[in-house]
Write an enzyme that holds these catalytic residues in place. Structure first.
Site, PDB file in Angstrom:
ATOM      1  N   ASP A 194      74.201  85.541  17.535  1.00  0.00           N
ATOM      2  CA  ASP A 194      75.515  85.002  17.179  1.00  0.00           C
ATOM      3  C   ASP A 194      75.746  85.102  15.665  1.00  0.00           C
ATOM      4  O   ASP A 194      74.786  85.190  14.894  1.00  0.00           O
ATOM      5  CB  ASP A 194      75.616  83.527  17.584  1.00  0.00           C
ATOM      6  CG  ASP A 194      75.510  83.338  19.089  1.00  0.00           C
ATOM      7  OD1 ASP A 194      75.776  84.310  19.822  1.00  0.00           O
ATOM      8  OD2 ASP A 194      75.146  82.226  19.515  1.00  0.00           O
TER       9      ASP A 194
HETATM   10  N1  URA Z   1      71.129  82.230  22.164  1.00  0.00           N
HETATM   11  C1  URA Z   1      72.165  81.731  21.491  1.00  0.00           C
HETATM   12  O1  URA Z   1      72.750  80.731  21.868  1.00  0.00           O
HETATM   13  N2  URA Z   1      72.547  82.381  20.364  1.00  0.00           N
HETATM   14  C2  URA Z   1      71.927  83.456  19.871  1.00  0.00           C
HETATM   15  O2  URA Z   1      72.318  83.981  18.825  1.00  0.00           O
HETATM   16  C3  URA Z   1      70.840  83.973  20.603  1.00  0.00           C
HETATM   17  C4  URA Z   1      70.449  83.332  21.750  1.00  0.00           C
END
Ligand code: URA
Length: 259
Positions: A106
């Site tokens: 993310d």
């Molecule tokens: N899970 C999440 O919630 N965010 C990420 O960036 C990777 C795995």
């Protein structure tokens, strides 16, 4: 591999810019099969010839593999209208055609991202059926409870009824937890802890398979690795082995994990 101009090969396969390559050639720092070569326009065959620069062999593999420590605020994409992407952290000389992030984190997540132009390897790492483990060092609002670790190990159900595969987790100091997933659903870690009544404050990916983010690779920095080393590194290790490695260097990882 087809023949390629020496200067282009050097700029594509090393961290030197085109200008730096020009200077290095001029200074006689480049050798092709142990013979000094100053002419950048000379064509070479990277598969059968050995090129060195300042005594160091330049990788001749036809693909590039970069380990990046992604900072907050960079998108795992090759281009975007409103955000910087992870490719913006890579010098132009290494931004070869087809380079992409194999897997996503993310915008507000940090840590290990592998950049490559090798679609086959990306498939091996990402295909859901392969279940390559991914490890996240997560800072939680509230410390993880034993019953949460148990629930995760059985496979929890998210609020939208999505079933998750069993996940291993271990409590770390200061409300951190190391969690290992064998799949990659959208915002999965955040949604898993939300469904346990907790909240993810920060998320830092520290390993993929047995490939551990080097603890001294600073945020935003990258490292080029060879395919043969990557193949060894990606071989899965036990959860316990990865836990021990991360715990040993916990202070470095947690600094990176707290942007
Ligand atoms: N899970 C999440 O919630 N965010 C990420 O960036 C990777 C795995």
């Amino acid at each position: 591999m087809a023949e390629i101009r020496l200067d282009k090969f050097l700029a594509n396969r090393s961290s030197y810019s085109r200008n730096e390559v020009k200077n290095l050639l001029r200074k006689g720092a480049v050798r092709v099969d142990a013979v000094t070569e100053c002419d950048g326009s000379r064509k070479i065959d990277p598969d059968s010839q050995i090129v060195t620069c300042l005594g160091k062999q330049i990788q001749s593999g036809s693909h590039v593999y970069l380990i990046l420590n992604k900072p907050v605020g960079y998108l795992c994409a090759t281009e975007d209208r409103s955000h910087r992407t992870v490719l913006d952290l890579i010098p132009e000389s290494l931004r070869i055609k087809g380079l992409f992030p194999a897997g996503r984190l993310d915008l507000d997540s940090t840590g290990l991202v592998l950049l490559t132009d090798d679609g086959q390897l990306a498939h091996e790492m990402l295909a859901p059926k392969k279940h390559v483990p991914k490890y996240y060092l997560v800072r939680l609002r509230d410390p993880i409870r034993d019953q949460d670790i148990q629930a995760l190990s059985k496979g929890i159900v998210l609020s939208d009824q999505t079933h998750c595969l069993p996940a291993q987790a271990q409590a770390f100091p200061d409300s951190y937890v190391l969690i290992c997933l064998h799949e990659g659903k959208y915002h999965q870690v955040k949604r898993m802890f939300a469904s346990l009544g907790n909240h993810v404050e920060s998320l830092h990916r520290v390993a993929i398979g047995g490939l551990i983010l080097p603890e001294n690779l600073r945020s935003g920095a990258y490292l080029e690795i060879l395919h043969k080393d990557l193949a060894v590194m990606l071989k899965a290790q036990s959860f316990q082995v990865i836990c021990e490695q991360i715990l040993k260097n916990f202070s470095s990882y947690s600094i990176n994990a707290s942007p």
